[in-house]
Design a protein around this motif. Structure first.
Motif, mmCIF file in Angstrom:
data_model
loop_
_atom_site.group_PDB
_atom_site.id
_atom_site.type_symbol
_atom_site.label_atom_id
_atom_site.label_comp_id
_atom_site.label_asym_id
_atom_site.label_seq_id
_atom_site.Cartn_x
_atom_site.Cartn_y
_atom_site.Cartn_z
ATOM 1 N N VAL A 66 20.861 46.247 -30.097
ATOM 2 C CA VAL A 66 20.792 44.888 -30.639
ATOM 3 C C VAL A 66 21.354 44.932 -32.049
ATOM 4 O O VAL A 66 20.918 45.741 -32.875
ATOM 5 C CB VAL A 66 19.340 44.356 -30.668
ATOM 6 N N ARG A 67 22.309 44.086 -32.308
ATOM 7 C CA ARG A 67 22.861 43.925 -33.652
ATOM 8 C C ARG A 67 22.606 42.490 -34.081
ATOM 9 O O ARG A 67 22.803 41.565 -33.301
ATOM 10 C CB ARG A 67 24.364 44.193 -33.663
ATOM 11 N N THR A 68 22.165 42.312 -35.310
ATOM 12 C CA THR A 68 21.933 40.960 -35.820
ATOM 13 C C THR A 68 22.740 40.757 -37.088
ATOM 14 O O THR A 68 22.975 41.686 -37.856
ATOM 15 C CB THR A 68 20.439 40.707 -36.104
ATOM 16 N N LEU A 69 23.126 39.515 -37.296
ATOM 17 C CA LEU A 69 23.973 39.162 -38.431
ATOM 18 C C LEU A 69 23.536 37.803 -38.967
ATOM 19 O O LEU A 69 23.396 36.849 -38.204
ATOM 20 C CB LEU A 69 25.432 39.094 -37.962
ATOM 21 N N THR A 70 23.290 37.738 -40.271
ATOM 22 C CA THR A 70 22.954 36.458 -40.892
ATOM 23 C C THR A 70 24.204 35.594 -40.927
ATOM 24 O O THR A 70 25.253 36.024 -41.396
ATOM 25 C CB THR A 70 22.398 36.679 -42.319
ATOM 26 N N VAL A 71 24.081 34.366 -40.426
ATOM 27 C CA VAL A 71 25.253 33.499 -40.282
ATOM 28 C C VAL A 71 25.111 32.180 -41.036
ATOM 29 O O VAL A 71 25.918 31.278 -40.825
ATOM 30 C CB VAL A 71 25.542 33.216 -38.790
ATOM 31 N N THR A 72 24.134 32.071 -41.910
ATOM 32 C CA THR A 72 23.915 30.795 -42.600
ATOM 33 C C THR A 72 25.118 30.360 -43.419
ATOM 34 O O THR A 72 25.386 29.178 -43.540
ATOM 35 C CB THR A 72 22.665 30.867 -43.503
ATOM 36 N N SER A 73 25.872 31.294 -43.955
ATOM 37 C CA SER A 73 27.028 30.924 -44.778
ATOM 38 C C SER A 73 28.340 30.901 -43.995
ATOM 39 O O SER A 73 29.394 30.666 -44.578
ATOM 40 C CB SER A 73 27.153 31.899 -45.951
ATOM 41 N N LEU A 74 28.280 31.122 -42.691
ATOM 42 C CA LEU A 74 29.504 31.162 -41.888
ATOM 43 C C LEU A 74 29.882 29.822 -41.277
ATOM 44 O O LEU A 74 30.914 29.703 -40.627
ATOM 45 C CB LEU A 74 29.380 32.217 -40.778
ATOM 46 N N GLY A 75 29.042 28.810 -41.447
ATOM 47 C CA GLY A 75 29.367 27.476 -40.966
ATOM 48 C C GLY A 75 29.388 27.314 -39.461
ATOM 49 O O GLY A 75 30.211 26.566 -38.934
ATOM 50 N N LEU A 76 28.507 28.008 -38.757
ATOM 51 C CA LEU A 76 28.416 27.805 -37.305
ATOM 52 C C LEU A 76 27.953 26.382 -37.033
ATOM 53 O O LEU A 76 27.058 25.873 -37.686
ATOM 54 C CB LEU A 76 27.421 28.778 -36.677
ATOM 55 N N ASP A 77 28.560 25.762 -36.065
ATOM 56 C CA ASP A 77 28.242 24.379 -35.735
ATOM 57 C C ASP A 77 27.047 24.333 -34.780
ATOM 58 O O ASP A 77 27.191 24.034 -33.591
ATOM 59 C CB ASP A 77 29.467 23.703 -35.113
ATOM 60 N N PHE A 78 25.863 24.664 -35.317
ATOM 61 C CA PHE A 78 24.639 24.611 -34.523
ATOM 62 C C PHE A 78 23.475 24.383 -35.485
ATOM 63 O O PHE A 78 23.387 25.041 -36.523
ATOM 64 C CB PHE A 78 24.433 25.906 -33.731
ATOM 65 N N PRO A 79 22.562 23.470 -35.162
ATOM 66 C CA PRO A 79 21.495 23.118 -36.095
ATOM 67 C C PRO A 79 20.539 24.274 -36.381
ATOM 68 O O PRO A 79 20.077 24.954 -35.470
ATOM 69 C CB PRO A 79 20.737 21.978 -35.401
ATOM 70 N N HIS A 80 20.260 24.460 -37.648
ATOM 71 C CA HIS A 80 19.240 25.385 -38.156
ATOM 72 C C HIS A 80 19.503 26.852 -37.870
ATOM 73 O O HIS A 80 18.633 27.691 -38.101
ATOM 74 C CB HIS A 80 17.847 25.006 -37.632
ATOM 75 N N ALA A 111 15.074 33.797 -39.885
ATOM 76 C CA ALA A 111 15.819 34.543 -40.895
ATOM 77 C C ALA A 111 15.639 36.043 -40.670
ATOM 78 O O ALA A 111 14.708 36.478 -39.985
ATOM 79 C CB ALA A 111 15.332 34.160 -42.284
ATOM 80 N N ALA A 112 16.508 36.839 -41.275
ATOM 81 C CA ALA A 112 16.467 38.292 -41.096
ATOM 82 C C ALA A 112 15.139 38.892 -41.546
ATOM 83 O O ALA A 112 14.645 39.833 -40.931
ATOM 84 C CB ALA A 112 17.617 38.932 -41.864
ATOM 85 N N ARG A 113 14.529 38.338 -42.580
ATOM 86 C CA ARG A 113 13.247 38.888 -43.047
ATOM 87 C C ARG A 113 12.108 38.594 -42.072
ATOM 88 O O ARG A 113 11.095 39.270 -42.069
ATOM 89 C CB ARG A 113 12.918 38.365 -44.437
ATOM 90 N N ALA A 114 12.290 37.588 -41.204
ATOM 91 C CA ALA A 114 11.262 37.238 -40.225
ATOM 92 C C ALA A 114 11.520 37.859 -38.859
ATOM 93 O O ALA A 114 10.585 38.002 -38.072
ATOM 94 C CB ALA A 114 11.173 35.720 -40.082
ATOM 95 N N ALA A 115 12.745 38.227 -38.580
ATOM 96 C CA ALA A 115 13.080 38.765 -37.252
ATOM 97 C C ALA A 115 14.125 39.863 -37.388
ATOM 98 O O ALA A 115 15.311 39.601 -37.552
ATOM 99 C CB ALA A 115 13.583 37.659 -36.350
#
Length: 193
Positions: A66-80, A111-115
């Motif tokens: 499992v790889r995870t990546l924070t995407v909040t600054s990437l502008g994904l078109d999906f709510p929250h 968020a990454a700190r929660a999951a």
């Protein structure tokens, strides 16, 4: 709340977060082509947040990453959306030697700190467990092929199927309680003085 790709829709995500104040982990497949292609093109090779699990059982050897990546600054078109996940499963059938590989992408508002990647992997496996129950309902009971469509019939049949599944999943009871069971509490006789 975890869900398969069928429920990966913007309105569902908004409702979960804004109305129900819930968190989501949603699988993304080709029914959301733009989002799916965007997730596939993320820089997964550079990701440092990873988790690997290996286990053997049920006649197979399995490795999950499992790889995870924070995407909040990437502008994904999906709510929250806060994180994206790439989950890869590599299975080897120990009897036949057949090797299968599967890659699944998912999004979450956690968020990454929660999951962590480990937590995301556990949530995803819990969803796969639910899918196994749906598989039993469809294959064993033919639920998807049912012709019962009116009144309370569908709900009644679903209740009967659920009862049958839960009854079969429980161990058989014995006539006498097991040796480790507590003895029943018997009231002491009343003494009048």
């Amino acid at each position: 709340m975890t869900a398969d790709a069928l429920h990966t829709h913007r309105d569902h995500a908004r409702w979960l977060v804004e109305a129900k104040r819930a968190y989501y982990l949603l699988v993304v497949k080709r029914n959301q082509p733009t989002l799916h292609n965007t997730l596939r093109s993320l820089p997964w090779k550079e990701v440092t947040a990873r988790r690997y699990d290996r286990e053997a059982g049920h006649g197979r050897r399995e490795t999950r990453s499992v790889r995870t990546l924070t995407v909040t600054s990437l502008g994904l078109d999906f709510p929250h959306v806060a994180q994206a996940a790439k989950m890869h499963r590599h299975r080897t059938d120990l009897q036949t030697g057949k090797i299968t590989r599967q890659t699944v992408h998912a999004i979450t508002d956690l968020a990454a700190r929660a999951a962590s990647p480990q937590a995301i992997g556990q949530l995803a496996r819990a969803q796969w467990g639910i899918e196994a129950v749906h598989h039993v309902r469809d294959i064993t009971f033919g639920e998807d092929a049912s012709k019962i469509r009116t009144g309370h019939g569908p709900a009644n049949m679903a209740t009967l199927r659920s009862f049958a599944i839960s009854t079969c999943a429980q161990p058989a009871t014995t006539a006498s309680p097991p040796a480790y069971a507590r003895p029943p509490i018997r009231p002491s006789p009343v003494r009048w003085t």
